[in-house]
Motif scaffolding. Structure first.
Motif, PDB file in Angstrom:
ATOM      1  N   GLY A   1      26.339  53.923 -11.361  1.00 15.89           N
ATOM      2  CA  GLY A   1      25.168  53.089 -11.590  1.00 15.89           C
ATOM      3  C   GLY A   1      24.564  53.217 -12.970  1.00 15.89           C
ATOM      4  O   GLY A   1      23.665  52.438 -13.312  1.00 15.89           O
TER       5      GLY A   1
ATOM      6  N   LYS B   1      24.484  48.804  -7.921  1.00 18.77           N
ATOM      7  CA  LYS B   1      23.040  48.884  -8.181  1.00 18.77           C
ATOM      8  C   LYS B   1      22.210  48.511  -6.951  1.00 18.77           C
ATOM      9  O   LYS B   1      21.037  48.889  -6.865  1.00 18.77           O
ATOM     10  CB  LYS B   1      22.656  47.978  -9.352  1.00 18.77           C
ATOM     11  CG  LYS B   1      23.250  48.393 -10.689  1.00 18.77           C
ATOM     12  CD  LYS B   1      22.805  49.791 -11.109  1.00 18.77           C
ATOM     13  CE  LYS B   1      21.352  49.869 -11.490  1.00 18.77           C
ATOM     14  NZ  LYS B   1      20.952  51.205 -11.990  1.00 18.77           N
TER      15      LYS B   1
ATOM     16  N   PRO C   1      18.711  43.517  -9.573  1.00 14.74           N
ATOM     17  CA  PRO C   1      19.311  44.351 -10.630  1.00 14.74           C
ATOM     18  C   PRO C   1      19.838  43.575 -11.825  1.00 14.74           C
ATOM     19  O   PRO C   1      19.789  44.069 -12.952  1.00 14.74           O
ATOM     20  CB  PRO C   1      20.444  45.069  -9.890  1.00 14.74           C
ATOM     21  CG  PRO C   1      19.953  45.181  -8.490  1.00 14.74           C
ATOM     22  CD  PRO C   1      19.244  43.872  -8.240  1.00 14.74           C
TER      23      PRO C   1
ATOM     24  N   ALA D   1      26.414  47.663 -14.865  1.00 16.52           N
ATOM     25  CA  ALA D   1      26.376  49.116 -14.684  1.00 16.52           C
ATOM     26  C   ALA D   1      27.808  49.616 -14.530  1.00 16.52           C
ATOM     27  O   ALA D   1      28.768  48.832 -14.532  1.00 16.52           O
ATOM     28  CB  ALA D   1      25.556  49.487 -13.438  1.00 16.52           C
TER      29      ALA D   1
END
Length: 343
Positions: free
Chosen positions: A117, A216, A245, A284
């Motif tokens: 993440g 995420k 996110p 991410a």
């Protein structure tokens, strides 16, 4: 008389040799004094044996003459073969153990963990603090970093597999990132090769992007295929992903820990409330479980999910907007109740 003298001489030599052997043996296997816990010795390229011995002295070792260390090194086959690296000097080690470690290259291993993440900013900030890693990327932009990794023009987000990487003194940030990048490519290829036949994803790149969103959205491993299933179904019917996110990622440094309703209305390439489809890049670093979930989402009819709000991190999955709105109301009610109890 001369025969007696000869015998006595031989006896004296034998006694002297025995004394020398006893002293040597006692030195080779006797615990070294003066070493403190956590003490290390770094053998650098070009160091002579005398230079290494001087470093041992500086570390607190006083036992043994130079000749004794040299004789022991020859016996062990370590003379001229001490390997470059960082070595632990633990209290109680013997000269034999010290030289064998340096002969065999039993260097200290350090570890750097990429957390699932993390985004590229968080990864680079953590690398900058890692010690004794050599910091060779500090002056690089993201673009020059990817060029140094032989991926010129590629966005760095999501390209490094979350995992613990072992390195030794002398290794650099680029060394770790090359391994992490290679590990991500291998993991992504493996996940994509096992993708569902009916996936709406058109490429490995899209799988990586979706995996980063799944990563995420939940920290609960068994929920990842369900989350991926919701997004896969939305992609199939042309429904916007509407995932916070991605909005947060698009806000960049402007995000201060809280997303407001107005933020959802500001159009950016990463705002999945205002744009249909996947964002342009990952948001991410997804782990292996998220990659597998993106390639093989869970079957079902759910199109919505919302946090339970009970502190477990789990979600409620629903198939209609009405069910979703009811789940949201329950979430808000639980949240407010927890706020009152905390006062």
């Amino acid at each position: 008389m001369s025969k007696l003298i000869f015998v006595l001489l031989l006896a004296a030599l034998a006694a002297g040799g025995w004394w020398i052997w006893q002293r040597y043996s006692g030195f080779a296997d006797a615990p070294l004094s003066g070493l403190e816990p956590g003490e290390t010795l770094v053998v650098e390229s070009g160091d002579s044996f005398a230079g290494v011995l001087a470093k041992l002295r500086a570390a607190g070792v006083r036992e043994g003459e130079k000749l004794e260390w040299q004789v022991l090194a020859r016996q062990l086959g370590a003379a001229g073969k001490l390997q470059v690296g960082e070595y632990a000097l633990a209290p109680g080690m013997t000269p034999r153990q010290v030289l064998l470690a340096m002969r065999d290259g039993k260097v200290i291993s350090h570890r750097f963990t990429i957390v699932e993440g993390w985004n590229i900013r968080e990864l680079r900030a953590a690398l900058a603090k890692a010690s004794p890693l050599e910091h060779d990327t500090a002056s690089m932009t993201d673009a020059t970093l990817m060029q140094a990794l032989d991926h010129a023009g590629q966005h760095p987000e999501g390209r490094f597999l979350p995992e613990t990487y072992v390195y030794t003194r002398g290794d650099s940030e680029l060394d770790v990132l090359k391994r992490a990048n290679g590990a991500m490519e291998t993991a992504l290829e493996a996940a994509w090769s096992q993708r569902a036949a009916d996936t709406p994803l058109k490429s490995k790149e899209e799988a990586l992007i979706l995996a980063s969103i799944v990563e995420k959205e939940t920290g609960i491993a068994e929920e990842r295929p369900q989350i991926a299933g919701v997004f896969a179904r939305r992609l199939k019917i042309g429904m916007r992903l509407q995932t916070d996110p991605t909005v947060i990622y698009g806000m960049g440094a402007a995000y201060a820990g809280n997303i407001r309703k107005n933020d959802l209305l500001v159009d950016t390439p990463y705002n999945t409330y205002t744009r249909t489809g996947l964002p342009p890049t990952p948001i991410a670093m997804p782990g292996i479980d998220a990659l597998r979930a993106a390639a093989n989402p869970a079957a079902g009819d759910a199109l919505y999910f919302v946090a339970l709000g009970d502190g477990s991190g789990r979600h409620v999955f629903t198939s209609s907007l009405g069910q979703h709105e009811a789940a949201v109301r329950e979430y808000i009610q639980r949240y407010r109740q927890q706020q009152r109890q905390a006062q």
